[in-house]
Design an enzyme around this catalytic site. Sequence first.
Site, short mmCIF file in Angstrom:
data_model
loop_
_atom_site.label_atom_id
_atom_site.label_comp_id
_atom_site.label_asym_id
_atom_site.label_seq_id
_atom_site.Cartn_x
_atom_site.Cartn_y
_atom_site.Cartn_z
N ARG A 121 0.81 -1.23 0.00
CA ARG A 121 0.00 0.00 0.00
C ARG A 121 0.84 1.27 0.00
O ARG A 121 0.36 2.34 0.36
CB ARG A 121 -0.99 0.00 1.17
CG ARG A 121 -2.03 -1.11 1.08
CD ARG A 121 -3.12 -0.94 2.14
NE ARG A 121 -4.14 -1.96 1.95
CZ ARG A 121 -4.12 -3.16 2.55
NH1 ARG A 121 -3.12 -3.47 3.35
NH2 ARG A 121 -5.08 -4.03 2.34
N LYS A 142 3.17 11.37 -11.22
CA LYS A 142 2.38 10.48 -12.06
C LYS A 142 3.15 9.18 -12.25
O LYS A 142 4.28 9.17 -12.73
CB LYS A 142 2.10 11.11 -13.42
CG LYS A 142 0.92 12.06 -13.44
CD LYS A 142 0.57 12.43 -14.86
CE LYS A 142 -0.67 13.31 -14.93
NZ LYS A 142 -1.02 13.66 -16.33
N GLU A 184 9.13 17.82 -24.48
CA GLU A 184 8.39 18.18 -23.25
C GLU A 184 8.79 19.56 -22.76
O GLU A 184 7.97 20.30 -22.20
CB GLU A 184 8.64 17.13 -22.17
CG GLU A 184 8.02 15.75 -22.46
CD GLU A 184 6.50 15.73 -22.33
OE1 GLU A 184 5.90 16.78 -22.01
OE2 GLU A 184 5.92 14.66 -22.53
N LYS A 226 6.91 22.87 -14.48
CA LYS A 226 6.15 21.68 -14.09
C LYS A 226 5.83 21.72 -12.59
O LYS A 226 4.70 21.44 -12.17
CB LYS A 226 6.98 20.43 -14.43
CG LYS A 226 6.37 19.08 -13.97
CD LYS A 226 5.25 18.65 -14.88
CE LYS A 226 4.73 17.25 -14.51
NZ LYS A 226 5.61 16.17 -14.97
N GLU A 236 -4.57 16.74 -11.14
CA GLU A 236 -5.11 17.04 -12.47
C GLU A 236 -6.62 17.27 -12.46
O GLU A 236 -7.35 16.75 -13.31
CB GLU A 236 -4.76 15.91 -13.44
CG GLU A 236 -4.70 16.37 -14.90
CD GLU A 236 -4.12 15.33 -15.83
OE1 GLU A 236 -4.84 14.87 -16.72
OE2 GLU A 236 -2.93 14.98 -15.67
N ARG A 240 -3.43 21.39 -14.16
CA ARG A 240 -2.44 20.38 -14.52
C ARG A 240 -2.80 19.69 -15.83
O ARG A 240 -1.93 19.15 -16.53
CB ARG A 240 -2.29 19.33 -13.40
CG ARG A 240 -1.18 18.34 -13.69
CD ARG A 240 -0.79 17.48 -12.50
NE ARG A 240 0.31 16.60 -12.87
CZ ARG A 240 0.96 15.82 -12.03
NH1 ARG A 240 0.64 15.80 -10.75
NH2 ARG A 240 1.95 15.05 -12.45
N ASN A 244 -1.04 18.23 -20.67
CA ASN A 244 -1.36 17.24 -21.69
C ASN A 244 -1.39 17.83 -23.10
O ASN A 244 -1.82 17.15 -24.04
CB ASN A 244 -2.72 16.58 -21.39
CG ASN A 244 -2.67 15.72 -20.14
OD1 ASN A 244 -1.70 15.00 -19.91
ND2 ASN A 244 -3.70 15.82 -19.31
N HIS A 247 -0.66 15.67 -26.10
CA HIS A 247 -0.64 14.28 -25.66
C HIS A 247 -1.84 13.46 -26.13
O HIS A 247 -1.74 12.23 -26.21
CB HIS A 247 -0.55 14.22 -24.14
CG HIS A 247 0.81 14.50 -23.62
ND1 HIS A 247 1.46 15.70 -23.85
CD2 HIS A 247 1.68 13.76 -22.88
CE1 HIS A 247 2.66 15.66 -23.28
NE2 HIS A 247 2.81 14.50 -22.69
N HIS A 251 -0.44 10.26 -27.66
CA HIS A 251 -0.63 8.91 -27.12
C HIS A 251 -1.23 7.98 -28.18
O HIS A 251 -0.87 6.80 -28.24
CB HIS A 251 -1.52 8.95 -25.89
CG HIS A 251 -0.83 9.45 -24.67
ND1 HIS A 251 -1.51 9.75 -23.49
CD2 HIS A 251 0.48 9.71 -24.41
CE1 HIS A 251 -0.64 10.16 -22.58
NE2 HIS A 251 0.56 10.15 -23.11
N HIS A 264 8.02 8.95 -27.20
CA HIS A 264 6.95 9.76 -26.62
C HIS A 264 7.06 11.21 -27.08
O HIS A 264 6.07 11.83 -27.50
CB HIS A 264 7.04 9.69 -25.09
CG HIS A 264 6.04 10.54 -24.39
ND1 HIS A 264 4.69 10.29 -24.40
CD2 HIS A 264 6.21 11.67 -23.64
CE1 HIS A 264 4.06 11.21 -23.70
NE2 HIS A 264 4.95 12.07 -23.23
#
Length: 365
Positions: A121, A142, A184, A226, A236, A240, A244, A247, A251, A264
């Site tokens: 956990r 993330k 990025e 960032k 997000e 935030r 993206n 993206h 993606h 990427h």
Amino acid sequence: MEQLHVETPSRSYPVYIGEGIRHQAVRLLEPVLKGKSRVLIFSDANVASLYGDEVKAALEAFHPVSFFSIEAGESSKSLEGYEKGLTACMEEHLDRQSVIIALGGGVIGDLAGFVAATYMRGIAFVQMPTTLLAQDSSVGGKTGINHPLGKNLIGAFYQPEAVIYDTETLVSLPDKEWRSGFAEMIKHAYIKDPEFLAWLKENVQSVDAMKKDTLRRFLKRSIAIKADIVKEDEKESGVRAFLNFGHTLGHALEKVSGYGDMTHGEAVAAGMIFSMKLSNYLQLSDWNIKEEASWLEKLGYDVEAPSAFSPAELMEAIKNDKKVQAGELAFVLVESPGRPFLQKVRESDVLDLLTEMKKGGVKYD
């Protein structure tokens, strides 16, 4: 050595940037390692052969250290890779007072972070990025893995205890990986800092220029952007989401090209230009696409990459993206540098634009 501090509601942590600072890992991580029982260094086969032994040797003088290595590449960021990582934790008898150190690029950071977030956990983990792309993924918490139906659909927000960014490790990167990471940085500049964007356009006209002594300057600025966004919106629910930018289509390109054939950052660069075309198409902006695309093409990005794929296949991948809201497509668009916004978009508009690109039209509209 440069130092930044990331503040989030769940955890605050330092980011260290400098040449050769992996050799100072014991000193820099003293607050993290104090009282901990074991350390597991999580890496991939490529990075392990370059830096694994020296990092392990430095740490094991003070803690029991074990090493887990997985195959390099995006394919390891999977349910199978995740299971292997958890198995390594169990076999090495990690307990709740153990620490995972992610030594590698974005794939390792995401995968090791997700293992750390879910093993017992949640146990502590540290990011030690070795690629330019990881300047983005190592900060912000993330973590996650891919699913055959989409990228990063499984994961958790889980902040590291610290980030040690040794810029000396970037020397071994091929040009393709420099481009991937630099995309990025470009994204951060487009959504948050027009002055930084102008500086990048003026000073970086080739891959070789990315590698100059100014690297630390724009690396620090990019990470700071960032960090500021993550501080305001850790999970997000608001601003935030602007990270993206590029993206949604990016993606989709990664998925249809087979996860790994296109990096990427290469996919994100094409996605940013597509987003500019889309916002112009919807009459929400007035980008000079030719000018923006020309700079990215000069750096080696294939901004017309979407035209190589089936519009229907790309559309299907876009619809499986985690940024779809209540069945509606949501794109991060940018009206002008520093002015991003989230826009719900009709599927037909996106498909029409992809179809026109496939036919060779709207190249610079």
